[in-house]
Design a protein around this motif. Structure first.
Motif, short mmCIF file in Angstrom:
data_model
loop_
_atom_site.label_atom_id
_atom_site.label_comp_id
_atom_site.label_asym_id
_atom_site.label_seq_id
_atom_site.Cartn_x
_atom_site.Cartn_y
_atom_site.Cartn_z
N LEU A 197 30.20 33.13 43.14
CA LEU A 197 30.94 33.29 44.40
C LEU A 197 30.61 34.62 45.09
CD1 LEU A 197 34.56 31.99 43.60
CD2 LEU A 197 32.49 30.70 44.12
N GLY A 198 29.96 35.55 44.35
CA GLY A 198 29.64 36.85 44.94
C GLY A 198 30.86 37.71 45.18
N THR A 199 31.85 37.59 44.33
CA THR A 199 33.10 38.34 44.49
C THR A 199 33.36 39.13 43.19
OG1 THR A 199 34.19 36.27 43.86
CG2 THR A 199 34.22 36.85 46.20
N PRO A 200 34.19 40.23 43.27
CA PRO A 200 34.43 41.04 42.07
C PRO A 200 35.07 40.20 40.96
CG PRO A 200 35.30 42.14 44.02
CD PRO A 200 34.91 40.76 44.44
N LEU A 201 34.78 40.56 39.71
CA LEU A 201 35.20 39.77 38.56
C LEU A 201 36.72 39.56 38.51
CD1 LEU A 201 34.66 38.38 35.86
CD2 LEU A 201 34.65 40.62 34.77
N ALA A 202 37.48 40.66 38.54
CA ALA A 202 38.93 40.52 38.37
C ALA A 202 39.55 39.82 39.59
CB ALA A 202 39.59 41.89 38.15
N TRP A 203 39.03 40.10 40.78
CA TRP A 203 39.55 39.43 41.97
C TRP A 203 39.32 37.93 41.87
CZ3 TRP A 203 37.99 36.07 45.65
CH2 TRP A 203 38.83 35.92 46.76
N THR A 204 38.12 37.56 41.44
CA THR A 204 37.77 36.14 41.31
C THR A 204 38.71 35.43 40.35
OG1 THR A 204 35.46 36.78 41.61
CG2 THR A 204 35.88 34.55 40.76
N THR A 205 38.95 36.09 39.22
CA THR A 205 39.82 35.48 38.22
C THR A 205 41.22 35.27 38.80
OG1 THR A 205 38.56 36.70 36.56
CG2 THR A 205 40.62 35.69 35.84
N ALA A 206 41.76 36.34 39.40
CA ALA A 206 43.10 36.25 39.98
C ALA A 206 43.16 35.17 41.07
CB ALA A 206 43.52 37.60 40.56
N ALA A 207 42.13 35.11 41.89
CA ALA A 207 42.14 34.17 43.01
C ALA A 207 42.08 32.72 42.51
CB ALA A 207 40.96 34.47 43.94
N LEU A 208 41.20 32.46 41.52
CA LEU A 208 41.10 31.07 41.03
C LEU A 208 42.34 30.70 40.22
CD1 LEU A 208 37.31 30.76 40.13
CD2 LEU A 208 38.50 29.98 42.17
N LEU A 209 43.05 31.69 39.70
CA LEU A 209 44.32 31.41 39.02
C LEU A 209 45.48 31.28 40.02
CD1 LEU A 209 44.07 33.76 35.90
CD2 LEU A 209 43.91 31.27 35.95
N GLY A 210 45.17 31.40 41.33
CA GLY A 210 46.17 31.09 42.34
C GLY A 210 46.92 32.28 42.91
N GLN A 211 46.43 33.48 42.67
CA GLN A 211 47.17 34.66 43.13
C GLN A 211 46.58 35.29 44.39
OE1 GLN A 211 50.17 35.83 41.76
NE2 GLN A 211 50.05 33.82 40.80
N HIS A 212 45.47 34.80 44.89
CA HIS A 212 44.94 35.25 46.17
C HIS A 212 44.48 34.01 46.94
CE1 HIS A 212 45.13 39.47 45.27
NE2 HIS A 212 44.30 39.40 44.26
N PRO A 213 44.55 34.05 48.28
CA PRO A 213 43.97 32.94 49.05
C PRO A 213 42.44 33.05 48.93
CG PRO A 213 44.81 34.65 50.53
CD PRO A 213 45.16 35.09 49.14
N VAL A 214 41.77 31.94 48.69
CA VAL A 214 40.32 31.95 48.56
C VAL A 214 39.72 31.53 49.91
CG1 VAL A 214 38.35 31.03 47.27
CG2 VAL A 214 40.57 31.29 46.14
N PRO A 215 38.79 32.32 50.45
CA PRO A 215 38.17 31.93 51.72
C PRO A 215 37.49 30.57 51.58
CG PRO A 215 37.59 34.21 51.16
CD PRO A 215 38.30 33.63 49.97
N LYS A 216 37.41 29.85 52.71
CA LYS A 216 36.93 28.45 52.71
C LYS A 216 35.62 28.29 51.96
CE LYS A 216 36.69 24.52 55.83
NZ LYS A 216 35.37 24.21 56.43
N GLU A 217 34.65 29.15 52.28
CA GLU A 217 33.33 29.00 51.69
C GLU A 217 33.38 29.11 50.17
OE1 GLU A 217 28.96 31.22 52.12
OE2 GLU A 217 30.75 31.98 53.16
N GLN A 218 34.07 30.15 49.68
CA GLN A 218 34.16 30.33 48.22
C GLN A 218 34.97 29.20 47.56
OE1 GLN A 218 34.24 33.00 50.17
NE2 GLN A 218 32.99 34.59 49.22
N ALA A 219 35.99 28.73 48.26
CA ALA A 219 36.79 27.65 47.69
C ALA A 219 35.92 26.41 47.50
CB ALA A 219 37.98 27.34 48.60
N GLU A 220 35.09 26.13 48.49
CA GLU A 220 34.23 24.95 48.38
C GLU A 220 33.17 25.14 47.29
OE1 GLU A 220 34.82 23.51 53.01
OE2 GLU A 220 32.99 24.59 52.41
N ARG A 221 32.64 26.34 47.22
CA ARG A 221 31.61 26.62 46.19
C ARG A 221 32.24 26.48 44.79
NH1 ARG A 221 27.57 26.45 43.88
NH2 ARG A 221 26.23 28.13 43.13
#
Lengths: 147, 147, 147, 147, 147, 147, 147, 147, 147, 147
Positions: F29-53
């Motif tokens: 996704l090209g995003t920082p490790l901890a941010w990515t983890t938090a986001a996919l666990l539902g704690q950050h909104p994921v931008p459309k492109e990354q969500a689809e990827r």
């Protein structure tokens, strides 16, 4: 998969639909009245034979038998303080008389408890001209603190 | 100013110091055993005469009499779920058998409750070769739901 | 998708239906008894091989294997204070003896804790003429407070 | 008037000031180590003779003797979930292994509990090259559900 | 008798009155800064020598020394969820990033925990043109789940 | 409709099934490790492109993309006090060292807080002969109380 | 199987869809207004005839009749403190005036309670030039404490 | 310094000692009965003149006047769910009839609430051959939701 | 030693006794009205000069100055849900409109929060023929989520 | 049957999928922005016409219209203390400034409250060179305590 809670709900609905009483069920299963009620409500594991007999009488689905047989994780109140008035009155008795019961047990037996495991209970209707009375008897073995 | 809780603590300490029992106190006051215990523990207002008699026997300070006479705000448990094992077993009975008691009351009486106000309780020691038993009898008037 | 809780419920139902014991399962998986029980109840991640073997023996659906393999969010009590009497007694031990255990650990080891991670437990039946005893051994590495 | 909590605090302060151990106290009172610790921390009533002996050794004020003798309202945790790390690890054991212990008790004994009343506990230091271990043994009589 | 909480309050008041910093105190006691702060706030037992030195510098009453030396029952938050904004932000980090930290520990180390006992922490001010930053480092030994 | 919690559960199951790591996902996704983890666990909104990827890589159902994109109602703990041991240790750090961190922030910066919004975190494995260490760095902008 | 909660939700949705009022329903069933409302919301068992009539008018599915007939486990608040403003105001009345009501009951009747079982309630609109008033009348039999 | 709670306790003790009723006090202060009771129990600020008059009649210490005059932080229940049976029955009314009252207010008035501020209450004894009745009237202005 | 809570209580009692307003105090200290109120109620550290000035005006005892100067552990509600009606209404606003405020902040600013640290508040009386209005303005810097 | 919570979730998902804003929706329905947001999130009953218009724009299923029209049981927080940081900051304002707001309302208006029913709120972005500000205005009618 049917949980013990769902099996208990099915038992309650079937009783209404079929017009059966707990006394009918206890007689059919050959088990004590209060034990039968607690067990079908999910607070005791029901032996295989009785579970199958109950399922038959109450027209429960097949996997309710497994649910009834399962060892329960006991605890039937939906919150620490019960909200149903019929059950709450017993909690109120604890709030008002809990330390009294404790003092009298200690005075009569010394330091220890009434077992809630080696235990039986009875609910009876006692006629009284000033209004019939509910008499609940809690009867448990005394267990002394013993190191 | 002495609170009802402090008066109850003073009663408990005096009992140990003077070697008195609840039975002694109930006889001295001429009141039922369990009622006396509950009242001196702060869960019932004590009539003036009995409050003075109790203060005298237990060598309580003067303003403890006022404390004993005050109308209590009832509720003797320090947390919603009691931690003392002797009292907890009764809470456990509610957790395991609460809905059972409710069902049997409804089956025998219809919709309603056992009163905890028009109510008396008794704690007895029943000899049993397999270990003596604590028998607690809860005896309250049935009150039907009535609009 | 099957959760670890649903997988655990399926394990429990299958054990009753198939008449298997935890000992049977531990032997079949080649893992310690208490570890096996905890893991199949969802408190440890189960390695792929064992998860597949367990699913086979217990006739679990396919995605239960993934559920068993998942890293758990541990914590098996449904409320802070357990309501099931068998489990509650251990909470009661904490209420009555928690500070005692703490004092004795500090007296024997200094400031620190018993690890609950580098830890094993054992449940044994010890025959006793006055009634057999449950002996639970908690065995954890001491960890000193160390800056 | 001294409460049992204040008496326990006085015991702890005196131990530090006088450089005494729980082992010293248990020997002086002639009572088991863990029982002595629990009792002086306010979780068991202390018999008159031992209460006086303890007060003497620990230079406690006179009314601490009454406090030690009083029947306790047991429960030593300040909140439902303990915050002290040394005590918390045992709560964590319950969270992770509570249902495991329950399952193994049921498998070895049938439906019932380990008594926390007919019960003794032991805390031992077991040397281990990989780090000494805290071994806590919980040893209680099995009590079968019995109607 | 002075409790550890009262001793901590006395430390805080003395610091304001005497214009001392935690850094001053850590240097005077020869102990690490964060450890010193935690210990004087009542979360670690303070060795006799340091307790006496602290009492001298902070002009504490005599029995505060005993209070500082006592083994603490740890736990410094007044409610399960802290209300102070400076402390709350760390609770919020747990609410938002707790499972993230857990996942990354498991990914880098396998199943286990960061010890909070074999542990040290550091709070630093890091200059930043967009606003200086608080950098808190939590540094604990990894402990693998190990049966 | 898929909730963010269900999407997070689907992510976790897919990771196990497909053998992917958070590092793999962060790189994809090209995003920082901890941010990515938090986001996919539902704690950050994921931008459309990354969500689809992410949905593509993890073979998630179509409406999981919408779930990942939704603004979250943050808060990942299932109860105020976390029960999972790996997460609990950080709560314990707050219980033991919360006021220490607060004091040191105030000493170094004055009255204010560490932001948990202008904030990043890092979890690192630091080799240590006495056992590798988990080092978690919390790095947030200081915000002074400012009227 | 339909629960009483689901039946109540179905009643509410049907009322909106069909444009019916509680007054319409009470008249159709021939039962008091407030009782009817409480019963259809799941707080009283509905007699068979009325349950069938209600199901017919409200076009409820067949097993809603069984649900309406079931003895309820009463308690309609979703949390101990209600969050809905219309209901909360009555909780606030208890917070502000609870002890006042208690004092006045004791002054007028002696020690005892207002029954919530032998009880009826009424909600009326009273015109008032300064704004119409909600007048809620709680009318229950006095029950004296009686041993 | 006397708190409002301590002033209220002093009022209650003085009433018992001096044999006064709330009716006596209301007449002496020239204020409505229920308002007087609530105010002397600490739930309303008492105007200077009435506070002085009450202190005189009840022989309260001087700084009780200031306590009575202070603006209260209202809320008279010691826990979210009241334990006193006389007060609990009103909480039970909310548990059983809360949503009913809400529905009837909405049916008669539209969306809005009964004010608990522009509000008065009355407690009356109504003779009844089947047992006298407690009639509590809650009378508050309707406030419509209004943007 | 005076705590910040006791200092706040002393401030409130002095205001009544001396007939002072918060506006008087804010003018005397030369600080904003709402900040002054919050600070004297113990929610902000008061600088030495202002603390001494306030103590002088309000005739507070000497060590109240130290109490006012201490860094507070903030949090002024006595329970998680406030019981005082004036404060509760703001909690109710959160219950009813919390997610609305959140949505509108996200719509206008993107993902982030309103700071409660870089923050000021204002309470104003706005005349209105239909009844004067309380207008509370919460004004905080927007802080975007920023890694 | 669709609940109001499910309808709200459907609204949020549709907004993301269709790229609509709350401002778009408010304009389409001809209702105030914050009211519209709160109503579509399930905190106000939506009039039939607007409910149908919203369902059409947001492509909601048919029975979502009934859900939107239903009278809500208000209360939007999932726990007494909100965990979402954007909402939490407002709870923190209450914790820190609640009593301040109360004091200032009493100083300016006398004893009473700000209505949360006759109430409107506004969220605005105010440009500021030091960082734009969130300004939330709470505007409710003053209601004096009035017997």
């Amino acid at each position: 998969m049917t949980t013990k809670k769902e099996a208990a709900d099915a038992v309650l609905a079937a009783k209404v639909r079929l017009g059966l009483t707990w006394t009918d069920l206890a007689e059919a299963l050959g088990t004590p009245l209060a034990w039968t009620t607690a067990a079908l409500l999910g607070q005791h594991p029901v032996p295989k034979e009785q579970a199958e007999r109950a399922a038959e009488i109450l027209e429960l689905p097949a996997d309710a038998v497994t649910a009834l047989r399962l060892q329960p994780t006991r605890g039937a109140l939906e919150s620490p303080v019960p909200t149903d008035p019929t059950i709450y009155r017993f909690y109120e008795v604890l709030q008002v008389y809990g330390p009294t019961i404790k003092e009298l047990i200690h005075e009569q037996f010394g330091d220890g408890i009434m077992s809630a495991i080696n235990f039986r209970l009875d609910v009876r209707r006692v006629p009284d001209p000033a209004g019939d009375r509910v008499v609940v008897t809690l009867d448990g073995k005394f267990l002394p603190y013993q190191w």
